[in-house]
Design a protein around this motif. Sequence first.
Motif, PDB file in Angstrom:
ATOM      1  N   LEU B  89     -25.482  13.414  14.116  1.00 24.69           N
ATOM      2  CA  LEU B  89     -25.682  14.042  12.808  1.00 24.69           C
ATOM      3  C   LEU B  89     -24.326  14.504  12.310  1.00 24.69           C
ATOM      4  O   LEU B  89     -23.447  14.842  13.104  1.00 24.69           O
ATOM      5  CB  LEU B  89     -26.598  15.261  12.906  1.00 24.69           C
ATOM      6  CG  LEU B  89     -28.069  15.084  13.262  1.00 24.69           C
ATOM      7  CD1 LEU B  89     -28.807  16.401  13.038  1.00 24.69           C
ATOM      8  CD2 LEU B  89     -28.722  13.991  12.448  1.00 24.69           C
ATOM      9  N   SER B  90     -24.177  14.517  10.999  1.00 25.24           N
ATOM     10  CA  SER B  90     -22.942  15.105  10.452  1.00 25.24           C
ATOM     11  C   SER B  90     -23.087  16.625  10.494  1.00 25.24           C
ATOM     12  O   SER B  90     -24.200  17.145  10.644  1.00 25.24           O
ATOM     13  CB  SER B  90     -22.724  14.619   9.024  1.00 25.24           C
ATOM     14  OG  SER B  90     -23.712  15.179   8.193  1.00 25.24           O
ATOM     15  N   GLU B 124     -13.610  19.362   4.732  1.00 30.04           N
ATOM     16  CA  GLU B 124     -13.071  17.999   4.863  1.00 30.04           C
ATOM     17  C   GLU B 124     -13.754  17.183   5.955  1.00 30.04           C
ATOM     18  O   GLU B 124     -13.717  15.964   5.938  1.00 30.04           O
ATOM     19  CB  GLU B 124     -11.555  18.040   5.095  1.00 30.04           C
ATOM     20  CG  GLU B 124     -11.170  18.776   6.353  1.00 30.04           C
ATOM     21  CD  GLU B 124      -9.668  19.006   6.435  1.00 30.04           C
ATOM     22  OE1 GLU B 124      -9.020  18.192   7.101  1.00 30.04           O
ATOM     23  OE2 GLU B 124      -9.174  19.984   5.850  1.00 30.04           O
ATOM     24  N   TYR B 125     -14.373  17.852   6.916  1.00 29.03           N
ATOM     25  CA  TYR B 125     -15.005  17.065   7.988  1.00 29.03           C
ATOM     26  C   TYR B 125     -16.517  17.226   8.076  1.00 29.03           C
ATOM     27  O   TYR B 125     -17.158  16.677   8.961  1.00 29.03           O
ATOM     28  CB  TYR B 125     -14.352  17.373   9.348  1.00 29.03           C
ATOM     29  CG  TYR B 125     -14.479  18.795   9.850  1.00 29.03           C
ATOM     30  CD1 TYR B 125     -15.637  19.245  10.451  1.00 29.03           C
ATOM     31  CD2 TYR B 125     -13.408  19.684   9.744  1.00 29.03           C
ATOM     32  CE1 TYR B 125     -15.748  20.535  10.932  1.00 29.03           C
ATOM     33  CE2 TYR B 125     -13.505  20.983  10.224  1.00 29.03           C
ATOM     34  CZ  TYR B 125     -14.676  21.406  10.822  1.00 29.03           C
ATOM     35  OH  TYR B 125     -14.774  22.682  11.297  1.00 29.03           O
ATOM     36  N   LEU B 126     -17.090  17.974   7.152  1.00 28.88           N
ATOM     37  CA  LEU B 126     -18.521  18.283   7.276  1.00 28.88           C
ATOM     38  C   LEU B 126     -19.418  17.052   7.110  1.00 28.88           C
ATOM     39  O   LEU B 126     -20.562  17.042   7.545  1.00 28.88           O
ATOM     40  CB  LEU B 126     -18.902  19.358   6.253  1.00 28.88           C
ATOM     41  CG  LEU B 126     -19.947  20.375   6.678  1.00 28.88           C
ATOM     42  CD1 LEU B 126     -19.655  20.976   8.029  1.00 28.88           C
ATOM     43  CD2 LEU B 126     -20.098  21.455   5.633  1.00 28.88           C
ATOM     44  N   ASN B 127     -18.879  15.993   6.479  1.00 29.52           N
ATOM     45  CA  ASN B 127     -19.692  14.788   6.314  1.00 29.52           C
ATOM     46  C   ASN B 127     -19.464  13.757   7.425  1.00 29.52           C
ATOM     47  O   ASN B 127     -20.014  12.663   7.364  1.00 29.52           O
ATOM     48  CB  ASN B 127     -19.429  14.155   4.950  1.00 29.52           C
ATOM     49  CG  ASN B 127     -20.208  14.883   3.870  1.00 29.52           C
ATOM     50  OD1 ASN B 127     -21.366  15.255   4.073  1.00 29.52           O
ATOM     51  ND2 ASN B 127     -19.561  15.149   2.749  1.00 29.52           N
ATOM     52  N   LEU B 128     -18.648  14.105   8.395  1.00 23.92           N
ATOM     53  CA  LEU B 128     -18.431  13.194   9.522  1.00 23.92           C
ATOM     54  C   LEU B 128     -19.424  13.510  10.637  1.00 23.92           C
ATOM     55  O   LEU B 128     -19.907  14.649  10.738  1.00 23.92           O
ATOM     56  CB  LEU B 128     -17.010  13.350  10.075  1.00 23.92           C
ATOM     57  CG  LEU B 128     -15.865  13.112   9.093  1.00 23.92           C
ATOM     58  CD1 LEU B 128     -14.529  13.422   9.777  1.00 23.92           C
ATOM     59  CD2 LEU B 128     -15.876  11.669   8.609  1.00 23.92           C
ATOM     60  N   LEU B 129     -19.698  12.516  11.487  1.00 19.05           N
ATOM     61  CA  LEU B 129     -20.595  12.768  12.628  1.00 19.05           C
ATOM     62  C   LEU B 129     -19.949  13.791  13.559  1.00 19.05           C
ATOM     63  O   LEU B 129     -18.741  13.741  13.806  1.00 19.05           O
ATOM     64  CB  LEU B 129     -20.868  11.478  13.396  1.00 19.05           C
ATOM     65  CG  LEU B 129     -21.678  10.394  12.671  1.00 19.05           C
ATOM     66  CD1 LEU B 129     -21.980   9.240  13.619  1.00 19.05           C
ATOM     67  CD2 LEU B 129     -22.981  10.940  12.112  1.00 19.05           C
TER      68      LEU B 129
END
Lengths: 564, 245
Positions: B89-90, B124-129
């Motif tokens: 999950l992101s 900046e990283y909340l949409n990454l897994l």
Amino acid sequence: MRADLAVLGAVRWRDLRHRAAELVGRSRFKVAVIGVFSVAFWIGLYRVAAFAMRYLGHLSRQYYVDLLGAMFHVFFFALALMLVFSNAVISYSSLFRSKETEFLLAGPLRVESIYLYKLVESVAFSSWAFVFLATPLTAAYGVTQGLGFEFHLFALLFFLAFLLVPAAWGSMIAVAVTALVPRTRRGLMVAGAAGAVLGLAYLLARLVGIQGGTSMDLRMATEVLENTRFSENPLLPSAWLARGILSLRPGRMEDALFFLGLIAANAAFWTAAAYALAARWVRRGWYVSQDLPGRKRMAIHRLVDFAFGKVLFFASPSVRWIVIKDVKSFVRDPVQWSQFLIFFGLLGLYFASLRTFAYEERDMSWKNLIAQMNLLATSLTLATFSSRFIFPQLSLEGRRFWVIGMLPMPREKILYGKLALSFTTSLILSEALIGLSSFMLGTPPQLAVLHAVALFGVCLGLSGLSVGLGALYPNFAEDNPSKIVAGFGGTLNLVLSLSFVLAVIVIQAVPCFLRYGMLGHSSISAREFQYSVALVMAIILALSLAACLTPMALGLRAMRRMEL
Amino acid sequence: MIRLDRVTKNYGRKVAVRDLSLEVPPGELFAFLGPNGAGKTTTVKMIVGLLRPTEGRVTVGGHDLQKEYLAAKRILAYVPDQPYLYDKLSGYEFLNFIGDMYDIPRSERRREIDRWSDLFGMREYLNLLTESYSHGMKQRVVLAATLLHRPKVIVLDEPLVGLDPHSARLVKEVFRDQARAGATVFMSTHVLSIAEDVAQRIGIIRDGRLAALGTLEDLRRRTGRDGRLEDLYFSITDAASPQPN
């Protein structure tokens, strides 16, 4: 409860969607390989089942229907038993030993919702093999009987309804045992595993103990039917499944729908019962599992150190220590070794009881046939063993991999250590088993030696495949070996292992059946047989070396490139 | 808000926590200190309902953890020493999952996620897994998830492990603000300077027993020392420990 389940279902759905997208996006090759192998395997099973059904019809028209019924009943009974066991093991791991459960229990979720969510996971993990094995059988039945599309559709509905029954039973067993039998849980698990082994061995012994000649006569058919009667007990859901599927034909649809309804009602009932049990006992089971003393004082196990030190005399001391570490980790995990006990205990009991069937007094064609079946059973068990226990070994190092990765020795030695462990263990076990089988059957020396050499090759090839592919496709993020094995690498390993085993079995069987043919006459002389055996042994050893060295080379290269 | 009443916890024959009584009122940031294996994590897990006391009773917000666990957990937030995230999950999806779990309305949830994302610098990283996150990044997501449903009781087990100095200071301020706003914050930690900086009261556990409890001044009076918490801590924990030869 509904809202809880919706939340948990949504998170699992997102998780699966990302996994699927990643699999398709990153590795179309992997998907293609899995797809091609799965379809090929399914078709292979289908053809074997169709051949068996036609063969049965050809042998005894009079008893065809009854024998087919017996085949379905025994098949579904055995699969149901395995499903109960695997669901119990998976439920225990996913409910009481998982970090996710701890995370979810800390949140405002009903414990019974968490249980249902985990039950679905357990059904998915344990049941794909059931569907994969059962659909070729029913498809073959449908085609040989000339039944239409509706048959296949209804058969699937039967499976979907049925799967919930053993899943609910298995998970209820796991919850009840954990919640109610805290102190002696380990002892109970051993007793349960031993009981299951003995029970299965007894049933198997009754099946293979059927007396009869090479022609299908009245006495043999009657014996088959009598010895499989246990699986037709009207209280068994597996019997409802068999009878329901066999009733899926014009003129008997009412019977089929009755059994479908009966199974569906039972599935609903047992799921509801499991849910009610979960509401009372899952938290209790969780507390009990957390209350077990965390600091067990371990024996120093000097005997294990000494024994493996001697057995692995050919390996360097550092490799031996890695092997001893793996052995200790395995021995101290009841979930692991109880499955191992089932695998090999069953075979051991069966081989030990071969004399009770007086096979050793029969002609060579029968002895050869039984010896071949024993070799196949041992090899397939080894393939399952290496796929289930050896393949995930490196992945299970997990976040601790740096410990051995940083040791002042070439990383290759880690893999050699795993290879040495796998090869040595499987060789000792399987040679003992096949030696027992040969002794009990009184097979001629050439056949006994051929089978011993064939198993040597099987052990070498399977160990190389599992260790090599385990390094090529590691999964360091997962702690649960069942999930590691269910990934791409595990599936590829299982498929390649089974293919390799079948290749070895077929190659070594050729001269044996030419010499000891089914009808008692030989197609080759004793001298020709000796030459053939020597040639076949050389081919098997070459094939096994290739099966071992190729994946090992790939695994070693992956290990060297691996970043900690 | 948190109340432990003569709580004992045994693992087999080993007594992990012995006859512990403690009360942490609303608006207090309480630091729970002690050597490794002293019983800190066991105590924390009993407070959040993951362990059952062998004897005694634990209540959170007046709810008995054994009898009314759902009511207690709705007002509770817990950051374990090894936080759990779903790898596939992101960070954003994980926060939304927490929002679903605590039934936070969509508009409020978006506002809260934006707020904590900005504060913890996660945008900046909340949409990454989450599988691609460093330990510190994961820790920040877990801390944001903890605060999303505005809990009345926050239980933290080593919350600063893996955080850089900026993030650590930020976390200190955030939880101090939470306490000022009326939340009960129970923080188990090894970082003595943090306990010294932000805690209103400090409890020190040793061998499963509460060896000391009070404000920094109380501890100074008790030990007869005037130094930093580190000196007081060693004075208290060494008192009954075997001395090296």
